[in-house]
Design a protein around this motif. Structure first.
Motif, mmCIF file in Angstrom:
data_model
loop_
_atom_site.group_PDB
_atom_site.id
_atom_site.type_symbol
_atom_site.label_atom_id
_atom_site.label_comp_id
_atom_site.label_asym_id
_atom_site.label_seq_id
_atom_site.Cartn_x
_atom_site.Cartn_y
_atom_site.Cartn_z
ATOM 1 N N SER A 133 -19.135 -12.572 -24.895
ATOM 2 C CA SER A 133 -20.958 -13.188 -24.740
ATOM 3 C C SER A 133 -20.699 -14.012 -23.966
ATOM 4 C CB SER A 133 -21.520 -12.946 -26.217
ATOM 5 O OG SER A 133 -21.028 -11.801 -26.395
ATOM 6 N N ALA A 134 -19.956 -14.837 -24.029
ATOM 7 C CA ALA A 134 -20.273 -15.948 -23.312
ATOM 8 C C ALA A 134 -19.625 -16.284 -21.494
ATOM 9 C CB ALA A 134 -19.204 -17.260 -23.673
ATOM 10 N N GLU A 135 -18.712 -15.708 -21.199
ATOM 11 C CA GLU A 135 -18.191 -15.242 -19.758
ATOM 12 C C GLU A 135 -18.642 -13.877 -19.174
ATOM 13 O OE1 GLU A 135 -15.738 -14.257 -16.852
ATOM 14 O OE2 GLU A 135 -15.417 -15.960 -18.237
ATOM 15 N N PHE A 136 -20.079 -13.093 -20.612
ATOM 16 C CA PHE A 136 -20.940 -12.311 -19.672
ATOM 17 C C PHE A 136 -21.713 -13.241 -19.491
ATOM 18 C CE2 PHE A 136 -24.333 -8.837 -20.340
ATOM 19 C CZ PHE A 136 -24.102 -8.329 -18.644
ATOM 20 N N ILE A 137 -22.206 -13.734 -19.855
ATOM 21 C CA ILE A 137 -23.661 -14.643 -19.771
ATOM 22 C C ILE A 137 -23.258 -15.769 -18.292
ATOM 23 C CG2 ILE A 137 -25.397 -16.408 -20.351
ATOM 24 C CD1 ILE A 137 -25.107 -14.554 -23.042
ATOM 25 N N ASP A 138 -21.987 -16.002 -18.576
ATOM 26 C CA ASP A 138 -21.714 -17.331 -17.616
ATOM 27 C C ASP A 138 -21.667 -17.109 -16.023
ATOM 28 O OD1 ASP A 138 -22.656 -19.292 -19.206
ATOM 29 O OD2 ASP A 138 -20.951 -19.734 -19.911
ATOM 30 N N ASN A 139 -20.815 -15.540 -15.992
ATOM 31 C CA ASN A 139 -19.468 -15.100 -15.227
ATOM 32 C C ASN A 139 -20.740 -13.705 -14.570
ATOM 33 O OD1 ASN A 139 -18.867 -17.353 -14.331
ATOM 34 N ND2 ASN A 139 -17.720 -17.295 -16.089
ATOM 35 N N ARG A 140 -20.919 -13.039 -15.472
ATOM 36 C CA ARG A 140 -20.879 -11.171 -15.129
ATOM 37 C C ARG A 140 -22.391 -11.033 -14.896
ATOM 38 N NH1 ARG A 140 -16.651 -9.009 -12.484
ATOM 39 N NH2 ARG A 140 -16.948 -7.216 -13.254
ATOM 40 N N MET A 141 -22.916 -11.498 -15.517
ATOM 41 C CA MET A 141 -24.440 -11.025 -15.553
ATOM 42 C C MET A 141 -24.548 -11.357 -14.757
ATOM 43 S SD MET A 141 -27.696 -11.295 -18.588
ATOM 44 C CE MET A 141 -27.132 -12.999 -18.217
ATOM 45 N N PRO A 142 -24.439 -12.688 -13.800
ATOM 46 C CA PRO A 142 -25.168 -13.170 -12.330
ATOM 47 C C PRO A 142 -24.458 -12.376 -11.476
ATOM 48 C CG PRO A 142 -24.359 -14.846 -13.789
ATOM 49 C CD PRO A 142 -24.266 -13.697 -14.703
ATOM 50 N N LYS A 143 -23.249 -12.092 -11.285
ATOM 51 C CA LYS A 143 -23.121 -11.521 -10.366
ATOM 52 C C LYS A 143 -23.081 -9.937 -9.776
ATOM 53 C CE LYS A 143 -18.556 -10.456 -8.436
ATOM 54 N NZ LYS A 143 -16.573 -10.626 -8.194
ATOM 55 N N PHE A 144 -23.702 -9.122 -11.600
ATOM 56 C CA PHE A 144 -24.178 -7.802 -11.384
ATOM 57 C C PHE A 144 -25.713 -8.850 -10.679
ATOM 58 C CE2 PHE A 144 -20.656 -6.682 -13.851
ATOM 59 C CZ PHE A 144 -20.669 -5.256 -13.926
ATOM 60 N N LEU A 145 -26.137 -9.652 -11.194
ATOM 61 C CA LEU A 145 -28.452 -9.500 -10.783
ATOM 62 C C LEU A 145 -27.945 -10.116 -9.567
ATOM 63 C CD1 LEU A 145 -29.548 -10.392 -13.899
ATOM 64 C CD2 LEU A 145 -29.152 -8.588 -13.740
ATOM 65 N N GLY A 146 -27.329 -10.546 -9.013
ATOM 66 C CA GLY A 146 -26.779 -11.583 -7.424
ATOM 67 C C GLY A 146 -26.741 -10.145 -6.597
ATOM 68 N N TYR A 147 -25.758 -9.379 -7.471
ATOM 69 C CA TYR A 147 -25.917 -7.779 -6.093
ATOM 70 C C TYR A 147 -26.616 -7.151 -5.707
ATOM 71 C CZ TYR A 147 -24.078 -3.275 -5.028
ATOM 72 O OH TYR A 147 -24.522 -2.233 -4.542
ATOM 73 N N PHE A 148 -27.277 -7.161 -7.138
ATOM 74 C CA PHE A 148 -28.501 -6.115 -7.462
ATOM 75 C C PHE A 148 -29.502 -6.931 -6.545
ATOM 76 C CE2 PHE A 148 -26.707 -3.547 -10.820
ATOM 77 C CZ PHE A 148 -26.527 -2.700 -9.839
ATOM 78 N N GLU A 149 -30.005 -8.057 -6.691
ATOM 79 C CA GLU A 149 -31.408 -9.542 -5.969
ATOM 80 C C GLU A 149 -31.120 -8.912 -4.275
ATOM 81 O OE1 GLU A 149 -34.059 -11.677 -5.084
ATOM 82 O OE2 GLU A 149 -33.414 -10.324 -6.667
ATOM 83 N N ARG A 150 -29.196 -8.583 -3.992
ATOM 84 C CA ARG A 150 -29.021 -9.001 -2.512
ATOM 85 C C ARG A 150 -29.182 -7.290 -1.522
ATOM 86 N NH1 ARG A 150 -23.892 -9.186 -1.315
ATOM 87 N NH2 ARG A 150 -23.492 -9.728 -2.946
ATOM 88 N N VAL A 151 -29.171 -6.400 -2.295
ATOM 89 C CA VAL A 151 -29.003 -5.235 -2.161
ATOM 90 C C VAL A 151 -30.584 -4.753 -2.249
ATOM 91 C CG1 VAL A 151 -29.058 -2.547 -2.413
ATOM 92 C CG2 VAL A 151 -27.308 -4.659 -3.213
ATOM 93 N N LEU A 152 -31.937 -5.671 -3.091
ATOM 94 C CA LEU A 152 -33.014 -5.331 -2.598
ATOM 95 C C LEU A 152 -33.280 -5.546 -2.129
ATOM 96 C CD1 LEU A 152 -34.394 -5.580 -6.440
ATOM 97 C CD2 LEU A 152 -34.358 -4.007 -4.808
ATOM 98 N N GLN A 153 -33.086 -7.329 -1.113
ATOM 99 C CA GLN A 153 -33.663 -8.089 -0.019
ATOM 100 C C GLN A 153 -32.842 -7.675 0.684
ATOM 101 O OE1 GLN A 153 -35.215 -10.425 -0.452
ATOM 102 N NE2 GLN A 153 -35.203 -11.812 -2.583
ATOM 103 N N GLN A 154 -32.414 -6.691 1.370
ATOM 104 C CA GLN A 154 -31.730 -6.087 1.984
ATOM 105 C C GLN A 154 -31.543 -5.042 2.285
ATOM 106 O OE1 GLN A 154 -27.513 -9.356 1.599
ATOM 107 N NE2 GLN A 154 -26.810 -7.242 2.730
ATOM 108 N N ASN A 155 -32.766 -3.908 1.935
ATOM 109 C CA ASN A 155 -33.427 -2.679 2.524
ATOM 110 C C ASN A 155 -33.716 -3.244 3.747
ATOM 111 O OD1 ASN A 155 -34.114 -0.414 2.669
ATOM 112 N ND2 ASN A 155 -34.948 -0.560 -0.276
ATOM 113 N N PRO A 156 -33.600 -1.593 4.276
ATOM 114 C CA PRO A 156 -34.157 -2.275 5.859
ATOM 115 C C PRO A 156 -35.974 -1.658 5.495
ATOM 116 C CG PRO A 156 -31.761 -0.963 5.883
ATOM 117 C CD PRO A 156 -32.387 -1.142 4.539
ATOM 118 N N GLU A 157 -35.895 -1.316 4.217
ATOM 119 C CA GLU A 157 -37.123 -0.523 4.321
ATOM 120 C C GLU A 157 -37.901 -1.630 3.647
ATOM 121 O OE1 GLU A 157 -38.257 2.192 5.817
ATOM 122 O OE2 GLU A 157 -36.192 3.118 6.734
ATOM 123 N N GLY A 158 -37.301 -2.633 2.923
ATOM 124 C CA GLY A 158 -38.435 -3.359 2.631
ATOM 125 C C GLY A 158 -37.833 -3.605 0.779
#
Length: 241
Positions: A133-158
């Motif tokens: 869980s420590a590994e997930f919270i510190d590294n894996r969770m931010p990696k996944f959430l950061g990825y989806f954040e970037r996909v949202l931000q870079q959607n050409p339709e907004g």
């Protein structure tokens, strides 16, 4: 025709990703194991020695004579029928890929409390779960959430939606992911809205959709619990500051 959804009774689990799309679309469906047929109906299909195309595990969906398993596969099949998929074939493939990434994330969430074996109780793998869980919270969770954040931000339709300019099943699935992570790791999710503003805005907008808002308040929406995918064990959450 009424869709039949099969999943373990008493928990949200992976079946919730399918329910959210069915609910948002106002589709006619039945949660079979919660009804009079109960778990027997689901096990009869899974244990059949003669039926074709039997599923390995729930959730699975029956549409007439067709049985479809795996969350991402079910949603890929259902979404065009429910108006929750892009019209463009290429964007549908992109959408499916995003749902498969959510599948990976959900598997890692599950493994925070069952890192050794699903056949063992959490109490039998407590120390390993704490490290995972420590590994997930510190590294894996931010990696996944950061990825989806970037996909949202870079959607050409907004950034209002993950793909295109209209709601898709992946938007609904991301809502469920954020809900589940807040339940499982409330300290680990501290500062979520600041770190991931587009994802937080999506979560908020989905929660306000009339059918989703009604569903969330209804008895059909079971509460998160320590029997599902997203589980809250305080010792597995991030240490308090």
């Amino acid at each position: 025709m009424t869709y039949e959804l099969y999943y373990w009774d008493g928990i949200q689990g992976r079946g919730e990703f399918v329910r959210l799309s069915l609910e948002e679309a106002g589709a006619d469906y039945v949660d079979v194991t919660r009804g009079p047929q109960g778990m027997r109906a689901m096990m009869k299909i899974m244990e059949s020695r003669t039926a074709p195309h039997i599923p390995f595990a729930p959730p699975f969906l029956r549409d007439g004579d067709l049985i479809i398993s795996h969350v991402a596969n079910i949603l890929m099949y259902l979404a065009p029928k429910l108006g929750l998929a892009p019209a463009d074939e290429g964007l549908r493939a992109v959408t499916h890929g995003l749902q498969l990434t959510i599948t990976d994330l959900v598997a890692e969430v599950h493994d925070t409390h069952h890192p050794i074996a699903t056949s063992q109780y959490f109490e039998d793998q407590r120390q390993e779960a704490k490290a995972r869980s420590a590994e997930f919270i510190d590294n894996r969770m931010p990696k996944f959430l950061g990825y989806f954040e970037r996909v949202l931000q870079q959607n050409p339709e907004g950034p209002e939606h993950i793909v295109g300019k209209s709601l898709t099943y992946v938007d609904l699935s991301l809502f469920q992911v954020v809900e589940g992570l807040h339940y499982a790791f409330p300290r680990g999710m501290h500062g979520f809205a600041t770190k991931y503003p587009a994802l937080a805005a999506l979560h908020s907008s989905v929660r306000k959709r009339p059918r989703i808002a009604d569903y969330v308040k209804s008895e059909r929406r079971l509460a998160f619990s320590e029997d599902g995918i997203f589980r809250h064990y305080p010792e597995l959450d991030k240490d308090a500051a």
